[in-house]
Design an enzyme around this catalytic site. Sequence first.
Site, short mmCIF file in Angstrom:
data_model
loop_
_atom_site.label_atom_id
_atom_site.label_comp_id
_atom_site.label_asym_id
_atom_site.label_seq_id
_atom_site.Cartn_x
_atom_site.Cartn_y
_atom_site.Cartn_z
N HIS A 154 8.96 4.99 -8.48
CA HIS A 154 9.64 3.80 -9.00
C HIS A 154 10.92 4.20 -9.75
O HIS A 154 11.58 5.17 -9.41
CB HIS A 154 8.70 2.95 -9.84
CG HIS A 154 7.49 2.47 -9.08
ND1 HIS A 154 7.58 1.94 -7.80
CD2 HIS A 154 6.17 2.46 -9.38
CE1 HIS A 154 6.37 1.61 -7.37
NE2 HIS A 154 5.50 1.92 -8.30
N LEU B 108 0.84 -1.18 0.00
CA LEU B 108 0.00 0.00 0.00
C LEU B 108 0.88 1.23 0.00
O LEU B 108 2.00 1.20 0.51
CB LEU B 108 -0.84 0.08 1.29
CG LEU B 108 -2.04 -0.80 1.51
CD1 LEU B 108 -2.54 -0.60 2.93
CD2 LEU B 108 -3.13 -0.47 0.51
N SER B 109 0.35 2.32 -0.51
CA SER B 109 0.94 3.61 -0.20
C SER B 109 0.60 3.95 1.25
O SER B 109 -0.54 3.70 1.70
CB SER B 109 0.36 4.70 -1.11
OG SER B 109 0.64 4.44 -2.46
#
Length: 275
Positions: A147, A56-57
Amino acid sequence: MLIRLGHSPDPDDAFMFWALASGEIDTRDFEFEHVLKDIQTLNLWALDGRLEVTALSLHAYPFVQDEYVLLPHGASMGSGYGPVVVSRETLSREELRDVEIAVPGRMTTAFLVLRMYLGDFRYREVPFDLILDEVSSGAAPAGLLIHEGQLTYGDAGLAKTVDLGEWWLLETGLPLPLGVNAARRDLGPDALRELSAVLAESIHAGLENREEAMRYAMRFGRGLDAALADRFVGMYVNELTQDYGDEGRAAVGELLRRAEAAGAFAEPVRVEFVG
């Protein structure tokens, strides 16, 4: 017990779960099904409690805190580095407030921290792996990269406007907690403790067998060469990934405290870990 394990198709997540995917550790009474989706999709799925364990963020966690509990490992934290806002030419903070920014999702931690940095700003949601092209082509004046884009934007001829991890460190003296792993509460306390132990072993095994784990992680490198992939994994799979420790927990608490004070969440935030 079948555990559907959601994580991003990225080198750092793949590195953490190499040992599970390759059968290098004892999974005890669990059978794992790896579900690979981008982080914004996993955030949205968590609202429905779709997976037993999911990346999760951290920004998303307060919205699912009744359904999920944090695992004490698996965090992605950047100490002095993190999501990067890029543009074709470097923009000032004031200039950045006046343009539309391509972002990878409103529930990402990167979006939350950019809002802390800028206040309200104009944005458009774009899949994370298309943001570089959006900015390079001129379709977006600026983009928020997560990312591997944090390392490759220079190859696209783009300039860094702000590194949010660097800004956060200067603001707080703490690493920036971006991603977390969480497990569904309805598994029960005994299963949660056992599951947590298995997942911790997977992370430890990857760090102890780095070369093999990196070979597996490279399958998810999206064009990164071996050196860049190794650098990216090293940024986000480290001692804070094995265990938050006091520093990591303080960072989580500080980020969520500031977000709550800014009105980001409708309910009070409860930071709770397995065990």
